[in-house]
Design a protein around this motif. Structure first.
Motif, PDB file in Angstrom:
ATOM      1  N   PRO A 181       1.025  -1.173   0.139  1.00 36.63           N
ATOM      2  CA  PRO A 181       0.246   0.279   0.268  1.00 36.63           C
ATOM      3  C   PRO A 181       0.891   1.006   0.120  1.00 36.63           C
ATOM      4  N   GLY A 182       0.243   2.273  -0.434  1.00 40.48           N
ATOM      5  CA  GLY A 182       1.190   3.666  -0.042  1.00 40.48           C
ATOM      6  C   GLY A 182       2.347   3.892  -1.174  1.00 40.48           C
ATOM      7  N   ASP A 183       3.259   4.058  -1.195  1.00 40.03           N
ATOM      8  CA  ASP A 183       4.260   4.349  -2.067  1.00 40.03           C
ATOM      9  C   ASP A 183       5.879   4.735  -1.313  1.00 40.03           C
ATOM     10  N   LEU A 184       5.944   3.795  -0.228  1.00 41.37           N
ATOM     11  CA  LEU A 184       7.116   3.871   0.887  1.00 41.37           C
ATOM     12  C   LEU A 184       7.306   5.521   1.225  1.00 41.37           C
ATOM     13  N   ARG A 185       5.807   6.372   0.896  1.00 43.53           N
ATOM     14  CA  ARG A 185       6.434   7.244   2.031  1.00 43.53           C
ATOM     15  C   ARG A 185       5.236   7.115   3.040  1.00 43.53           C
ATOM     16  N   GLY A 186       6.310   8.062   4.873  1.00 40.50           N
ATOM     17  CA  GLY A 186       5.460   8.007   5.584  1.00 40.50           C
ATOM     18  C   GLY A 186       5.154   9.513   6.913  1.00 40.50           C
ATOM     19  N   ILE A 187       4.767   9.594   7.312  1.00 35.41           N
ATOM     20  CA  ILE A 187       4.556  10.561   8.408  1.00 35.41           C
ATOM     21  C   ILE A 187       5.572  10.135   9.821  1.00 35.41           C
ATOM     22  N   ASP A 188       6.220  11.492   9.835  1.00 39.32           N
ATOM     23  CA  ASP A 188       7.033  11.005  10.852  1.00 39.32           C
ATOM     24  C   ASP A 188       6.574  11.513  12.596  1.00 39.32           C
ATOM     25  N   LYS A 189       7.042  11.138  13.269  1.00 41.57           N
ATOM     26  CA  LYS A 189       6.744  11.477  14.980  1.00 41.57           C
ATOM     27  C   LYS A 189       6.552  13.039  14.511  1.00 41.57           C
ATOM     28  N   ASN A 190       7.290  13.621  14.413  1.00 42.91           N
ATOM     29  CA  ASN A 190       7.287  14.960  13.760  1.00 42.91           C
ATOM     30  C   ASN A 190       6.326  15.756  13.034  1.00 42.91           C
ATOM     31  N   ASN A 191       5.256  14.810  12.275  1.00 40.10           N
ATOM     32  CA  ASN A 191       4.603  15.353  11.682  1.00 40.10           C
ATOM     33  C   ASN A 191       4.682  15.624   9.900  1.00 40.10           C
ATOM     34  N   LYS A 192       6.084  15.229   9.972  1.00 34.64           N
ATOM     35  CA  LYS A 192       7.375  15.244   8.515  1.00 34.64           C
ATOM     36  C   LYS A 192       7.188  14.178   7.188  1.00 34.64           C
ATOM     37  N   GLN A 193       7.276  14.385   6.283  1.00 36.95           N
ATOM     38  CA  GLN A 193       6.963  14.121   4.652  1.00 36.95           C
ATOM     39  C   GLN A 193       8.774  12.528   5.612  1.00 36.95           C
ATOM     40  N   THR A 194       8.824  11.918   5.079  1.00 36.04           N
ATOM     41  CA  THR A 194      10.161  10.706   5.211  1.00 36.04           C
ATOM     42  C   THR A 194       9.910  10.110   3.849  1.00 36.04           C
ATOM     43  N   GLY A 195      10.873   9.167   3.613  1.00 35.92           N
ATOM     44  CA  GLY A 195      11.326   7.856   2.557  1.00 35.92           C
ATOM     45  C   GLY A 195      11.780   6.852   3.395  1.00 35.92           C
ATOM     46  N   LEU A 196      10.704   5.965   3.154  1.00 29.15           N
ATOM     47  CA  LEU A 196      10.846   4.779   3.929  1.00 29.15           C
ATOM     48  C   LEU A 196      11.978   3.402   3.604  1.00 29.15           C
ATOM     49  N   ARG A 197      12.506   2.809   4.238  1.00 29.78           N
ATOM     50  CA  ARG A 197      13.684   1.818   3.438  1.00 29.78           C
ATOM     51  C   ARG A 197      12.532   0.636   4.338  1.00 29.78           C
ATOM     52  N   ALA A 198      11.893   0.064   4.046  1.00 30.09           N
ATOM     53  CA  ALA A 198      10.845  -1.569   4.014  1.00 30.09           C
ATOM     54  C   ALA A 198      11.806  -2.408   4.932  1.00 30.09           C
ATOM     55  N   PHE A 199      12.017  -3.059   6.141  1.00 21.76           N
ATOM     56  CA  PHE A 199      12.163  -4.597   6.681  1.00 21.76           C
ATOM     57  C   PHE A 199      11.122  -5.481   6.550  1.00 21.76           C
ATOM     58  N   SER A 200      10.291  -5.457   7.120  1.00 15.94           N
ATOM     59  CA  SER A 200       9.452  -6.399   7.034  1.00 15.94           C
ATOM     60  C   SER A 200       7.942  -5.977   7.041  1.00 15.94           C
ATOM     61  N   MET A 201       6.665  -6.296   6.335  1.00 13.78           N
ATOM     62  CA  MET A 201       5.274  -5.976   6.532  1.00 13.78           C
ATOM     63  C   MET A 201       4.375  -6.556   6.547  1.00 13.78           C
ATOM     64  N   ILE A 202       3.542  -6.516   7.193  1.00 11.50           N
ATOM     65  CA  ILE A 202       1.625  -7.187   6.873  1.00 11.50           C
ATOM     66  C   ILE A 202       0.679  -6.870   7.373  1.00 11.50           C
ATOM     67  N   VAL A 203      -0.535  -7.149   7.171  1.00 13.63           N
ATOM     68  CA  VAL A 203      -1.437  -6.845   7.702  1.00 13.63           C
ATOM     69  C   VAL A 203      -2.496  -8.021   8.055  1.00 13.63           C
ATOM     70  N   PHE A 204      -3.652  -7.380   8.132  1.00 14.11           N
ATOM     71  CA  PHE A 204      -4.597  -8.441   9.036  1.00 14.11           C
ATOM     72  C   PHE A 204      -5.695  -7.355   9.597  1.00 14.11           C
ATOM     73  N   THR A 205      -6.900  -8.525   9.227  1.00 13.71           N
ATOM     74  CA  THR A 205      -8.147  -7.845   9.746  1.00 13.71           C
ATOM     75  C   THR A 205      -8.926  -8.591  11.427  1.00 13.71           C
ATOM     76  N   MET A 206      -9.910  -8.127  11.467  1.00 17.83           N
ATOM     77  CA  MET A 206     -10.308  -8.970  12.761  1.00 17.83           C
ATOM     78  C   MET A 206     -11.492  -8.679  12.451  1.00 17.83           C
ATOM     79  N   GLU A 207     -13.051  -9.914  12.559  1.00 16.02           N
ATOM     80  CA  GLU A 207     -14.441  -9.676  12.370  1.00 16.02           C
ATOM     81  C   GLU A 207     -14.641 -10.660  13.151  1.00 16.02           C
ATOM     82  N   ASP A 208     -15.945 -10.185  13.325  1.00 11.49           N
ATOM     83  CA  ASP A 208     -16.834 -10.895  14.387  1.00 11.49           C
ATOM     84  C   ASP A 208     -17.726 -12.138  13.952  1.00 11.49           C
ATOM     85  N   ALA A 209     -18.892 -13.204  14.556  1.00 10.72           N
ATOM     86  CA  ALA A 209     -19.129 -14.068  13.711  1.00 10.72           C
ATOM     87  C   ALA A 209     -20.024 -13.709  12.678  1.00 10.72           C
TER      88      ALA A 209
END
Length: 456
Positions: A181-209
């Protein structure tokens, strides 16, 4: 010209092993350059393709961006025209039952049609008791759900059967450019845009019955252990920033840290969705005008930009006018690789380093003439006068290419996987009369000069 059929990154890495004697990671921290421009709303068009896990076209997927919705056709193609989006971060969202919702963040230019390609991710499903919690193993790691820590949308406790859907994304895999997802750009804790070097990635969702969305109790988050690919372990730090994808902005948002344990990262996820372990680096905006040996724009061509030191990637496509427009690492020599839609390497060139916004006006790429179809056409209205303004969508080899009609003329260069004859379908629209015509001819390579009559 003989081109080997390889994954997009492999030939680049082979080249870099020759030109670079050692691998050095970029700084793990870095503030973006101060010359980052303020995002503006522009009117543009976005077209592209949606593929499944077997790289087959996905039909009837829902695409949304800029307040418009479209569906993919039998070729997996979609088109969103004249949408108003942020030029710095136009977000394309794809939905299809059985797959995770997919997102792509694009930098776009006013009035220029941008191409994008997305590969959907299948949902791996596990059912567990929310009351007792459980550990869900998968080949690349684990997810651990604490007992009684699932909440409904109203933040009420849920203790029934819970469906967890998840998948690991290899940040060094050949398909990551289309999967992430995205394009490897992030907003850091100082609210600044930065490039990201990815090392590991996951996605998960949760649903009831009943299939309603659940989320973790922030006081008892989900724990994860996810693999660092072997190729990235030498540069993976002991402590790393943890990022959650914000589908509203199209950026990753810094949300704490993860810790390295062996060749895995461990941490906690306080909400469902995409999570990323990544270091940061400063970026600048780069524009590259790509043309073939005949000085014709080379549209819809995949672009990979790797830092010469560290092999940190940025991905994108040239737009309908042959222009790459995106963010790259600041102050670093770059290897720019262009590949066709058959994963053949067309061109590879070292560029940079750039410390401020940069533009390359005429990058010339020699493409194999036996696989190049040049279309120089004319479009007439019902009275056989030139169509003053309009558009032509050219479909060949299950791919669409867009050309603008100006005073009766249009042109587009199509790089094919083969020079064998194939159906070439033209869907032409006259902007003045709103009439559209569809016609099909057979063509292989070389130059053709079709005459279209837009009169339906």
């Amino acid at each position: 010209m003989y081109l080997r059929r390889l994954s997009p990154l492999l030939p680049t890495l082979l080249f870099l092993l020759v030109v670079s004697g050692c691998k050095k990671m970029l700084s793990e921290e870095g503030a973006p350059p101060d010359n980052t421009s303020i995002a503006q709303i522009v009117q543009t068009s976005i077209e592209g393709r949606v593929l499944n896990e077997q790289l087959q076209p996905v039909q009837n997927a829902f695409i949304s961006s800029g307040g418009q919705i479209a569906t993919t056709n039998e070729d997996g193609h979609f088109q969103l025209e004249d949408i108003r989006v942020l030029d710095d971060a136009a977000v394309v969202t794809v939905e299809k039952y059985g797959y995770f919702r997919s997102y792509r963040t694009l930098m776009v230019r006013e009035g220029e049609s941008q191409y994008v390609q997305l590969q959907l991710l299948l949902k791996n499903e596990n059912k567990i008791s929310a009351a007792t919690g459980d550990l869900i193993p998968f080949p690349e790691g684990t997810l651990t759900f604490p007992a009684g820590a699932a909440l409904t949308a109203n933040n009420d406790a849920y203790n029934g059967t819970m469906t967890v859907r998840s998948i690991y994304i290899n940040p060094d895999g050949s398909a990551v450019a289309d999967q992430m997802p995205g394009d490897l750009r992030g907003i850091d804790k100082n609210n600044k845009q930065t490039g990201l070097r990815a090392f590991s990635m996951i996605v998960f969702t949760m649903e009831d019955a009943a299939g309603a969305a659940l989320h973790p109790d922030p006081a008892r988050p989900v724990s994860f252990r996810i693999m660092i690919p072997n190729e990235l372990t030498s540069g993976a730090p002991q402590q790393i920033s943890l990022w959650h994808f914000d589908d509203a902005t199209g950026f990753w948002k810094e949300e704490g840290q993860a810790t390295r344990e062996g060749n895995d990262y461990t941490g906690t996820a306080s909400q469902t969705g995409f999570w990323l372990c990544a270091t940061t680096f400063p970026q600048i905006t780069l524009t590259v005008h790509v043309q073939d040996q005949q000085a014709a724009p080379l549209p819809d061509t995949r672009v990979t930009l790797l830092t010469k030191n560290g092999f940190i990637p940025a991905y994108g496509f040239t737009n309908a006018d042959g222009v790459y427009y995106g963010k790259v690492a600041s102050g670093q020599p770059l290897i720019m690789t262009l590949t066709d839609n058959c994963s053949n390497v067309l061109h590879q060139q070292e560029i940079g380093p750039f410390s401020t916004t940069a533009e390359i006006s005429n990058m010339s790429v020699t493409v194999p003439e036996s696989q190049t179809l040049t279309i120089n056409g004319t479009a007439k209205d019902c009275d056989r006068f030139n169509v003053v303004t309009g558009k032509v969508i050219v479909n060949v080899d299950y791919r669409n290419y867009t050309a603008t009609i100006t005073n009766g003329n249009f042109s587009v260069t199509v790089l094919r996987c083969s020079g064998q004859p194939a159906n070439v379908t033209f869907t032409a629209t006259d902007n003045r009369t709103n009439k559209t015509s569809i016609s099909t001819i057979q063509a292989g390579s070389g130059t053709i000069t079709p005459v279209l009559q837009v009169c339906n």
